[in-house]
Design a protein around this motif. Structure first.
Motif, short mmCIF file in Angstrom:
data_model
loop_
_atom_site.label_atom_id
_atom_site.label_comp_id
_atom_site.label_asym_id
_atom_site.label_seq_id
_atom_site.Cartn_x
_atom_site.Cartn_y
_atom_site.Cartn_z
N GLY B 264 33.64 50.61 27.99
CA GLY B 264 32.74 51.75 27.82
C GLY B 264 32.52 52.54 29.09
N LEU B 265 33.43 52.38 30.08
CA LEU B 265 33.31 53.14 31.33
C LEU B 265 34.14 54.41 31.19
CD1 LEU B 265 32.17 52.92 34.32
CD2 LEU B 265 34.48 52.21 34.96
N PRO B 266 33.51 55.56 30.99
CA PRO B 266 34.29 56.78 30.75
C PRO B 266 35.21 57.08 31.94
CG PRO B 266 31.97 57.14 30.24
CD PRO B 266 32.06 55.83 30.97
N THR B 267 36.48 57.27 31.64
CA THR B 267 37.49 57.39 32.69
C THR B 267 38.33 58.65 32.46
OG1 THR B 267 37.55 54.99 32.95
CG2 THR B 267 39.50 56.21 33.70
N GLY B 273 38.13 54.04 28.10
CA GLY B 273 36.90 53.30 28.43
C GLY B 273 37.12 52.29 29.53
N ARG B 274 38.32 52.31 30.10
CA ARG B 274 38.63 51.39 31.20
C ARG B 274 39.28 52.15 32.34
NH1 ARG B 274 40.03 46.03 28.51
NH2 ARG B 274 37.94 45.21 28.12
N PHE B 275 38.89 51.78 33.57
CA PHE B 275 39.45 52.39 34.78
C PHE B 275 40.08 51.29 35.61
CE2 PHE B 275 38.40 54.20 39.19
CZ PHE B 275 39.59 54.92 39.24
N GLU B 276 41.37 51.44 35.91
CA GLU B 276 42.07 50.38 36.63
C GLU B 276 41.53 50.22 38.05
OE1 GLU B 276 43.30 53.24 35.75
OE2 GLU B 276 44.07 54.20 37.58
N GLY B 277 40.83 51.22 38.55
CA GLY B 277 40.26 51.12 39.90
C GLY B 277 38.80 50.69 39.90
N ALA B 278 38.29 50.24 38.75
CA ALA B 278 36.86 49.94 38.64
C ALA B 278 36.39 48.96 39.71
CB ALA B 278 36.54 49.41 37.24
N ALA B 279 37.11 47.86 39.86
CA ALA B 279 36.66 46.82 40.81
C ALA B 279 36.52 47.38 42.22
CB ALA B 279 37.63 45.64 40.80
N ARG B 280 37.36 48.36 42.58
CA ARG B 280 37.33 48.90 43.96
C ARG B 280 36.09 49.76 44.22
NH1 ARG B 280 42.76 48.64 42.81
NH2 ARG B 280 42.99 50.73 41.96
N ILE B 281 35.47 50.27 43.15
CA ILE B 281 34.29 51.13 43.38
C ILE B 281 33.00 50.46 42.88
CG2 ILE B 281 35.69 53.23 43.24
CD1 ILE B 281 34.46 53.72 40.44
N ALA B 282 33.10 49.20 42.44
CA ALA B 282 31.93 48.52 41.86
C ALA B 282 30.90 48.15 42.92
CB ALA B 282 32.41 47.27 41.12
N GLY B 283 29.70 47.87 42.47
CA GLY B 283 28.61 47.48 43.37
C GLY B 283 28.97 46.30 44.25
N GLU B 284 29.71 45.35 43.67
CA GLU B 284 30.13 44.19 44.45
C GLU B 284 31.01 44.63 45.63
OE1 GLU B 284 30.18 44.46 41.13
OE2 GLU B 284 30.23 42.51 40.12
N SER B 285 31.87 45.64 45.40
CA SER B 285 32.74 46.12 46.47
C SER B 285 31.96 46.91 47.52
CB SER B 285 33.86 47.01 45.90
OG SER B 285 34.74 46.22 45.15
N ILE B 286 30.91 47.59 47.08
CA ILE B 286 30.05 48.29 48.04
C ILE B 286 29.39 47.26 48.97
CG2 ILE B 286 27.98 49.73 48.31
CD1 ILE B 286 28.73 51.06 45.62
N PHE B 287 28.87 46.19 48.36
CA PHE B 287 28.21 45.13 49.14
C PHE B 287 29.19 44.51 50.14
CE2 PHE B 287 26.75 40.72 49.69
CZ PHE B 287 25.41 40.90 49.99
N GLU B 288 30.39 44.17 49.63
CA GLU B 288 31.40 43.54 50.50
C GLU B 288 31.91 44.52 51.56
OE1 GLU B 288 32.54 40.35 50.76
OE2 GLU B 288 30.90 39.92 49.37
N GLY B 289 32.09 45.77 51.17
CA GLY B 289 32.58 46.77 52.10
C GLY B 289 31.61 46.98 53.26
N ASP B 332 28.63 57.16 41.50
CA ASP B 332 29.85 56.39 41.76
C ASP B 332 30.83 56.58 40.59
OD1 ASP B 332 31.41 54.51 43.09
OD2 ASP B 332 30.37 52.78 42.24
N TRP B 333 30.29 56.51 39.39
CA TRP B 333 31.13 56.70 38.20
C TRP B 333 31.61 58.15 38.06
CZ3 TRP B 333 29.30 60.16 34.55
CH2 TRP B 333 30.22 60.42 33.52
N ALA B 334 30.66 59.10 38.16
CA ALA B 334 31.01 60.50 37.88
C ALA B 334 32.06 61.00 38.87
CB ALA B 334 29.77 61.38 37.93
N LEU B 335 31.84 60.69 40.15
CA LEU B 335 32.73 61.17 41.20
C LEU B 335 33.90 60.22 41.41
CD1 LEU B 335 29.75 62.14 43.49
CD2 LEU B 335 31.27 63.77 42.35
N GLY B 336 33.81 59.03 40.77
CA GLY B 336 34.87 58.02 40.88
C GLY B 336 35.67 57.92 39.59
N ALA B 337 35.28 56.99 38.73
CA ALA B 337 36.07 56.68 37.53
C ALA B 337 36.35 57.92 36.68
CB ALA B 337 35.35 55.63 36.69
N ASP B 338 35.36 58.76 36.50
CA ASP B 338 35.56 59.91 35.60
C ASP B 338 36.57 60.90 36.18
OD1 ASP B 338 34.96 61.06 33.09
OD2 ASP B 338 33.78 62.61 34.08
#
Lengths: 79, 586
Positions: B264-267, B273-289, B332-338
């Motif tokens: 359900g992630l608009p891409t 509904g799926r973005f192959e780059g989702a993990a790279r922009i996810a909150g977990e990646s922000i924390f780790e980054g 993050d989603w609008a400027l990223g996945a979408d």
């Protein structure tokens, strides 16, 4: 049977050396459930809130099939 | 408490006692009531007869947890209907501290003139006072440039509301910016073009200085404190809202992975509904980054005083210097996945630019995605997307077209695949994969808006029960209940994120009601919450109908009914009768 598990957010801390969302293969007996998978991976059920099997929301006692992909999340929220 | 009116035509102001009928209103209830009572629904949103109303929530300005919210309301240039857009900011706390229950901006300054309103507390008269200063010198400036100048001029303790150049150009996608606790221009009443409504009054800034103002007045302080404690305990206890819980650790962008998993992630402009780059922009990646770049774990900060949840993040550049705050899930989603963009550095730069120019990040991202679908730039090209935001900031012909929002861009390029309702673009949940939120998008008075009735809680997050996101069954009632409860929370002054705790913990819900009763002297019960919310929604609905926005506009775009969305290959199959029942049975 082999299934693939992905642990997200804080749940990944139960598998040192991995990262959130990393695909982990698990070998389970036929008829095993999502709960059995978590037990095998050492993830306490009390920390898991949402279970997705092949992208569908499923209960914790859902019986898995070979090659299923299971995403597990702790309680999370946002907006 | 007062209603303060600023007349921008002659830079006069008037303090009025709060009428009895408005006494128990706050936040969205106040802005929507004032707009419905005083604004002609047929007026042009940028013309002389629109009014911009700011209202702190009922308990804003007190020690109630996570309650420094302000609602901004007007007729929207984006939707043509009523708009309430709320934000968490110290400005909200200061407005309530000045004993202002509503700030009504009316009339228009002479075209091209910009003014700053400086509000202080007159200790001798025991009331707020207003001074107007010319503000033409700040025209065209980045808000990152203007805010520090205002702090230098008025002192670091003031708080600021502003519009950026997007408002000066009159974009339907211009937000109202407020300062965060660190003075960044990063807190937004983003949606609906209210920045342009503010700009066309000739009001560039509202600077608040509450020094010397007395504290809040309570009808029953003990009851208020009892309620605040119950709510605070609930927030500290719930896994989502507690310190070092999901929101405090990973921010709202923790939702990227779960929506992606749910399909359900608009891409790429709502084509998957799926973005192959989702993990790279996810909150977990922000924390780790951030951890990698700073060499330590950083938990999130509060957007406003008194927040327990503290979900605002900061992104840092490779050299460890601050890039921007904050990278919310929606941004993050609008400027990223979408847009098919998977670089957090590019996304952060776009968030920073939206803050600098005064643009809504959601509408900006969805507009860029439509421009990508039209072939203006390729999907996934972060640098080209950054350049298009600069076009908006410069006011070039292309920039102006994009500043008009997603629907305008879709029309300009002749696209049918344009994800809007009532002229406002959809946020970060796909209606074809999460049916309840689609009902909210279709039926809310606001245009497509997830916050208006966040059925994601039970559909995706397992909060307040669990329901299958793909089924349309029972979702109209679910959306109706969430919309009504939300209208109350938006009036209380609380951040909507308290919903995660109060929907699961009954004592925390009681606490919210007791806080309001303790402040107002009302005797509301938990059962009254949805009723009070529904009354607000009905006022908004009546305004929209009078503006020409009736139930026939409560629909998702046609492409969602005929184009199946991967990976679940679903269409939006909620019958029109179910959509109509949301308000018909309210």
């Amino acid at each position: 049977m082999l299934v693939r598990a992905k642990l997200f957010a804080t749940l990944a801390r139960h598998l040192p050396g991995t990262h959130p969302g990393a695909v982990i293969e698990a070998d389970l007996p036929e008829g095993a459930t999502v709960a059995d998978l978590l037990a095998k991976l050492g993830v306490p059920l009390s920390e898991a809130r949402m279970f997705f099997v092949n992208g569908r929301v499923r209960p914790v006692d859902w019986a898995l099939q070979p090659n299923d992909e299971v995403g597990v999340f702790p309680p999370i929220g946002g907006g | 408490m007062w209603i303060l009116r600023l007349n921008m035509a002659d830079r006069s102001y008037r303090l009025e006692d709060v009428p009895a009928a408005y006494k128990n209103l706050g936040g969205r209830g106040m802005t929507s009531t004032l707009v419905a009572d005083e604004v002609n629904p047929q007026c042009h949103p940028l013309g002389p007869n629109n009014k911009l109303v700011f209202a702190p929530g009922i308990v804003t300005g007190t020690s109630a947890p996570s309650s420094a919210r302000v609602s901004a309301g007007a007729k929207s240039p984006l939707t043509g209907g009523i708009k309430e857009s709320n934000a968490g900011t110290p400005w909200a706390h200061d407005l309530a501290s000045l004993h202002i229950k509503a700030l009504v901006v009316e009339g228009q300054a002479e075209a091209g003139n910009r003014w700053l309103a400086h509000l202080t507390w007159d200790v001798h008269a025991a009331r707020p006072k207003v001074e107007f200063f010319p503000a033409d010198e700040y025209a065209g400036q980045s808000l990152y440039e203007a805010f520090p100048k205002l702090y230098e001029r008025f002192g670091r303790k003031v708080s600021i509301a502003a519009h950026g150049v997007a408002g000066e150009y009159g974009y339907a996608n211009a937000g109202i910016a407020y300062n965060d606790l660190n003075g960044r221009p990063s807190r937004y009443s983003g949606r609906g073009g209210l920045g342009s409504v503010m700009a066309r009054r000739g009001l560039k800034f509202v600077v608040l200085d509450p020094q010397g103002a007395p504290g809040p007045e309570f009808a029953d302080k003990a009851l208020f404190e009892q309620g605040a404690l119950k709510l605070a305990n609930g927030l500290r206890q719930h896994d989502i809202t507690k310190p070092k819980g999901a929101l405090n650790s990973y921010g709202t962008a923790v939702l990227i992975n779960i929506l992606n998993e749910a399909g359900g992630l608009p891409t790429r402009n709502f084509t998957s509904g799926r973005f192959e780059g989702a993990a790279r922009i996810a909150g977990e990646s922000i924390f780790e980054g951030v951890k990698n770049r700073l060499g330590r774990e950083v938990y999130n900060h509060a957007c406003s005083p008194g927040c327990i949840i503290q979900c605002s993040n900061t992104w840092y550049k490779a050299d460890g210097s601050e890039h921007t705050s904050c990278v919310e899930y929606e941004s993050d989603w609008a400027l990223g996945a979408d847009c098919g963009i998977d670089s957090l550095d590019d996304i952060a730069e776009m968030v920073r630019l939206c803050n600098a120019y005064g643009l809504d990040t959601i509408e900006t991202g969805t507009t860029l995605a439509v421009a990508m679908a039209a072939g203006v730039i390729p999907f996934g090209d972060g640098k080209a997307a950054i350049n298009l935001i600069h076009e908006m900031g410069k006011g070039t012909p292309l920039g102006r077209l994009l500043g008009g929002g997603t629907e305008m861009a879709g029309k300009a390029y002749g696209l049918t695949h344009v994800p809007t309702v009532k002229g406002q673009s959809m946020p970060a949940y796909e209606p074809r994969a999460v049916k309840g939120i689609g009902i909210t998008y279709a039926t809310t008075t606001m245009g497509a808006d997830h916050t208006a009735g966040y059925t994601i809680a039970p559909e995706i997050l397992g909060v307040s029960g669990k329901v299958d996101p793909l089924t349309p069954e029972g979702k109209a009632a679910l959306s109706r209940a969430f919309q009504a409860t939300t209208a109350f929370i938006d009036s209380s002054g609380h951040c909507l994120f308290i919903a995660f705790a109060i929907l699961d913990i009954p004592s925390a819900f009681e606490g919210m009601v007791e806080e309001c009763n303790g402040l107002l002297g009302t005797s509301w019960t938990a059962d009254d919450v949805a009723k009070i919310g529904a009354e607000i929604l009905k006022k908004e609905r009546a305004f929209n109908e009078a503006a020409g926005i009736g139930k026939e506009r409560d629909r998702v775009p046609e492409f969602m009914k005929i184009e199946p969305l991967p990976p679940h290959n679903q269409v939006f199959d909620v019958p029109d009768a179910a959509l109509d029942s949301v308000f018909a049975e309210m």
